[in-house]
Design an enzyme around this catalytic site. Sequence first.
Site, PDB file in Angstrom:
ATOM      1  N   ARG A   1      -1.031  -3.543  -6.765  1.00 50.28           N
ATOM      2  CA  ARG A   1      -1.437  -4.249  -5.899  1.00 50.28           C
ATOM      3  C   ARG A   1      -2.426  -5.355  -6.218  1.00 50.28           C
ATOM      4  NH1 ARG A   1      -1.703  -4.458  -0.168  1.00 50.28           N
ATOM      5  NH2 ARG A   1      -3.270  -5.144   0.767  1.00 50.28           N
TER       6      ARG A   1
ATOM      7  N   LYS B   1      -2.025  -1.784   7.898  1.00 44.58           N
ATOM      8  CA  LYS B   1      -2.836  -1.081   8.721  1.00 44.58           C
ATOM      9  C   LYS B   1      -3.314  -1.550  10.074  1.00 44.58           C
ATOM     10  CE  LYS B   1      -6.244  -0.163   4.723  1.00 44.58           C
ATOM     11  NZ  LYS B   1      -7.488  -0.529   4.098  1.00 44.58           N
TER      12      LYS B   1
ATOM     13  N   HIS C   1      -2.966   1.317  -6.264  1.00 43.15           N
ATOM     14  CA  HIS C   1      -3.494   0.030  -5.901  1.00 43.15           C
ATOM     15  C   HIS C   1      -3.745  -0.769  -7.323  1.00 43.15           C
ATOM     16  CE1 HIS C   1      -4.522   0.259  -1.757  1.00 43.15           C
ATOM     17  NE2 HIS C   1      -5.522  -0.782  -1.697  1.00 43.15           N
TER      18      HIS C   1
ATOM     19  N   HIS D   1      -3.851  -8.684   4.295  1.00 40.20           N
ATOM     20  CA  HIS D   1      -5.300  -8.621   4.646  1.00 40.20           C
ATOM     21  C   HIS D   1      -5.692  -9.355   6.028  1.00 40.20           C
ATOM     22  CE1 HIS D   1      -6.284  -8.494   0.186  1.00 40.20           C
ATOM     23  NE2 HIS D   1      -6.078  -7.346   0.564  1.00 40.20           N
TER      24      HIS D   1
ATOM     25  N   TYR E   1     -10.755 -11.795  -5.061  1.00 40.08           N
ATOM     26  CA  TYR E   1      -9.805 -12.309  -6.606  1.00 40.08           C
ATOM     27  C   TYR E   1     -10.265 -13.476  -6.665  1.00 40.08           C
ATOM     28  CZ  TYR E   1      -7.290  -7.991  -4.827  1.00 40.08           C
ATOM     29  OH  TYR E   1      -6.722  -6.977  -4.576  1.00 40.08           O
TER      30      TYR E   1
ATOM     31  N   ARG F   1       0.860  -1.052  -0.042  1.00 39.62           N
ATOM     32  CA  ARG F   1      -0.142  -0.045   0.034  1.00 39.62           C
ATOM     33  C   ARG F   1       0.789   1.246   0.025  1.00 39.62           C
ATOM     34  NH1 ARG F   1      -2.175  -3.349   4.139  1.00 39.62           N
ATOM     35  NH2 ARG F   1      -4.275  -4.302   3.534  1.00 39.62           N
TER      36      ARG F   1
END
Length: 311
Positions: free
Chosen positions: A259, A184, A256, A282, A291, A160
């Site tokens: 990514r 995150k 992104h 994640h 995905y 990110r």
Amino acid sequence: MCAKPPASISHRPDNLAAAFGQYLQDQQGLAAATIERYRAVAWLFLDGRFGGGEVDLRTLCAVDAIDFIQRQAKRMRPPALKCVVNALRSFLRYLQYCGESAPKLVAAAPSVATWATTPPLPRAISPEHAQLAIDSCDRRTSLGLRDRAVLLLLARLGLRAHEIIAFTLDDCDWDSGCLHVHGKGRHERLLPMPADVGEAITAYLSRGRPRSEDRHLFLRSLAPIRGFKPGSDAIGSIVRYALRRAKVDAPHSGSHQFRHALAVRMLERGASLVEIGDVLGHRSPQTTSLYARVDISSLRSLAPPWPGDAR
């Protein structure tokens, strides 16, 4: 502890919103850009309800939350409105946590219908276009060396933007060939450093990085020489300039897309969704599951045979 408002019932919208922002930083560990968006929504909600004057939290009711969302709906598309609803609910939960509102007030924020049965597929840049963007960087200049290292981190590790901005010199473990990534919610992970990424970072450090006491890995090219500001669009700007130099018409102009491209490529090469989620950082399997719809051939193998099939 909660960054609780003063004990008195009356407050100012800016002070209350600031306390909310401090709570998100200290207790939730959200990214700086997310905190600022949520803080702005809290201020807008309070300012619209109390006209910029003193806030009496005892008078807040479900109608206030509904009216606020309805006003925002007149000027926003559903995806943006959903972000506002999330921010408002977070603020109302904060008030509940501090003992300033009833639990039922949180549930008053209405849901936003997007009329889509499934989330949209992430837009990914093609491998060819990604390589063109990387190759467009002039390795004879310090700026080109920096931008090439950033683009390789995006393409090879799917990082990110804020993770790249947060990198410090100490996050490069050259002995083990790993990178220490700050993700995150203060979630940290170790990722292997691909050879070309390591070579690009080494080239930038030895021939491109300006002298500075700032410990951030990547520095601004113009004065003041320091790391990129958290929450800024610095990485997005690097991507846009690279795509423009390479004359690439990409599906998206942000970082992104690299990514998403990495996730699709890993899936096509047989990686599991768990492995993809670990690389991308994640925290929820549901995020990675988007995905799965990219690899149609793999999904067909999961479908049960049609009743009465002669096979």
